[in-house]
Enzyme design. Structure first.
Site, PDB file in Angstrom:
ATOM      1  N   ARG A  50       0.835  -1.211   0.000  1.00 18.37           N
ATOM      2  CA  ARG A  50       0.000   0.000   0.000  1.00 18.37           C
ATOM      3  C   ARG A  50       0.868   1.258   0.000  1.00 18.37           C
ATOM      4  NH1 ARG A  50      -4.499   0.545   4.643  1.00 18.37           N
ATOM      5  NH2 ARG A  50      -2.696   1.088   5.936  1.00 18.37           N
ATOM      6  N   LYS A 149      -2.584   6.818   0.917  1.00 12.69           N
ATOM      7  CA  LYS A 149      -2.475   7.189   2.331  1.00 12.69           C
ATOM      8  C   LYS A 149      -1.419   8.280   2.414  1.00 12.69           C
ATOM      9  CE  LYS A 149      -2.124   4.838   6.794  1.00 12.69           C
ATOM     10  NZ  LYS A 149      -3.135   5.552   7.544  1.00 12.69           N
ATOM     11  N   GLU A 182     -16.051   6.314   5.890  1.00 15.93           N
ATOM     12  CA  GLU A 182     -15.189   5.707   6.917  1.00 15.93           C
ATOM     13  C   GLU A 182     -15.072   6.637   8.111  1.00 15.93           C
ATOM     14  OE1 GLU A 182     -11.171   5.158   5.467  1.00 15.93           O
ATOM     15  OE2 GLU A 182     -11.149   7.113   4.514  1.00 15.93           O
TER      16      GLU A 182
HETATM   17  N1  PLP Z   1      -9.055   4.827   6.946  1.00 18.50           N
HETATM   18  C1  PLP Z   1      -8.106   5.767   7.091  1.00 18.50           C
HETATM   19  C2  PLP Z   1      -8.334   7.128   6.542  1.00 18.50           C
HETATM   20  C3  PLP Z   1      -6.913   5.454   7.780  1.00 18.50           C
HETATM   21  O1  PLP Z   1      -5.968   6.372   7.924  1.00 18.50           O
HETATM   22  C4  PLP Z   1      -6.746   4.157   8.316  1.00 18.50           C
HETATM   23  C5  PLP Z   1      -5.536   3.825   9.070  1.00 18.50           C
HETATM   24  O2  PLP Z   1      -4.563   3.432   8.528  1.00 18.50           O
HETATM   25  C6  PLP Z   1      -7.757   3.209   8.125  1.00 18.50           C
HETATM   26  C7  PLP Z   1      -8.898   3.585   7.441  1.00 18.50           C
HETATM   27  C8  PLP Z   1      -7.612   1.805   8.639  1.00 18.50           C
HETATM   28  O3  PLP Z   1      -6.660   1.114   7.879  1.00 18.50           O
HETATM   29  P1  PLP Z   1      -5.724  -0.019   8.499  1.00 18.50           P
HETATM   30  O4  PLP Z   1      -6.612  -1.130   8.924  1.00 18.50           O
HETATM   31  O5  PLP Z   1      -4.820  -0.402   7.383  1.00 18.50           O
HETATM   32  O6  PLP Z   1      -5.016   0.592   9.641  1.00 18.50           O
END
Ligand code: PLP
Length: 287
Positions: A50, A149, A182
């Site tokens: 990612r 991200k 989210e």
């Molecule tokens: N959504 C956002 C905007 C995030 O920053 C994160 C954290 O990383 C998540 C969802 C959850 O993702 P993960 O399960 O990879 O931590």
């Protein structure tokens, strides 16, 4: 505490970067948050995939191979003698001039921070979270993909500010069409019978590593999992609601915008999935 900073390990108070770094000036960079359970880095390959995809999307070239990056993560853990930790991996565009143009920047900066983890307090896992929906909207996927991200987390920070103004610790963001996207840094699931629903990436959700792990685990346990858009109404009338994320793992939501979800306490399926997730984390470490 030792921080990895561009090739060296430096003490926390000496880990400093230039004010001309474009990550600082413009949020120009990418990052990952990763968990370590009993010395095993959870799904490191997926996090690195990612990270490198995020970087590629914004034309940022990470000055290490994934294999080198893996070793740097492991070295950072060893240097800090951590077995259970949260890792923050940051790649910023680098030091440039005050213009936006990233071509003025030298080599991207690579920073790895490993700390003991401060989770939500245990009481919150027992009682569940009260959350709200907020006015801040997830950016449209055609503008900057939510799959990236990036270091630009202003939307997410505004979500946190709105949540705290409403007297709660977390909130849900909708997309520009009003579909639930989210949380500020967590994905969302709703449960109806033995079906789980979570917003698909195109609605504006980051494809969370925890989200993907829960989808896998839920399917293994015989749940039907649907990646489909849903609205606030669907959240209000769900049997159960929970959030997933690297730091939070799986945490129940018991009230949304004042509507009590289910019986107002963490539901059976949420508990079941959290337990299965914690088992899976250990199992994957033993492989
Ligand atoms: N959504 C956002 C905007 C995030 O920053 C994160 C954290 O990383 C998540 C969802 C959850 O993702 P993960 O399960 O990879 O931590």
């Amino acid at each position: 505490q030792w921080i990895y900073l561009n090739g060296d390990f430096v003490q926390k108070h000496e880990a400093k970067i230039s004010v001309y770094d474009h990550g600082f000036l413009y949020g120009d960079g990418v990052f990952e948050g990763i968990r370590v359970y009993e010395g095993n880095v959870f799904r490191l390959q997926e996090h690195l995939d990612r990270l490198y995809n995020s970087a590629k999307s914004i034309m940022l070239s990470i000055p290490h191979t994934k294999e080198e990056m893996k070793n740097l993560v492991v070295q950072t853990l060893q240097k800090n003698q951590l077995h259970n930790a949260y890792i923050r991996l940051v790649i910023s565009r680098g030091v440039g001039n005050l213009g936006l143009d990233p071509t003025s920047c030298g080599t991207p900066q690579v920073i790895i921070i490993a700390e003991e983890l401060a989770l939500f307090p245990k009481e919150l896992y027992d009682s569940g979270l009260e959350i709200v929906t907020v006015a801040t909207r997830r950016n449209r996927p055609d503008v900057l993909s939510p799959k990236v991200k990036s270091l630009n987390y202003l939307n997410n920070i505004l979500v946190k500010i709105e949540a705290s103004l409403a007297g709660v610790s977390e909130a849900l963001m909708l997309n520009d069409q009003g579909y639930v996207a989210e949380g500020s840094a967590d994905n969302v699931f709703i449960v109806k019978g033995n079906e789980l629903f979570t917003p698909p990436g195109y609605v504006g959700a980051l494809e969370g590593i925890t989200r993907n792990a829960i989808i896998e685990i839920a399917k293994d346990l015989g749940y039907v999992v649907k990646e489909e858009p849903f609205t606030r109404h669907d959240v209000y009338v769900a049997d159960e609601v929970f959030l997933t994320g690297t730091a939070a793992e799986v945490i129940a939501v018991v009230k949304v915008d004042g509507r009590v979800i289910g019986e107002g306490k963490p539901g059976k399926e949420t508990k079941n999935l959290l337990e299965a997730f914690r088992k899976r984390v250990v199992l994957e470490g033993e492989k």
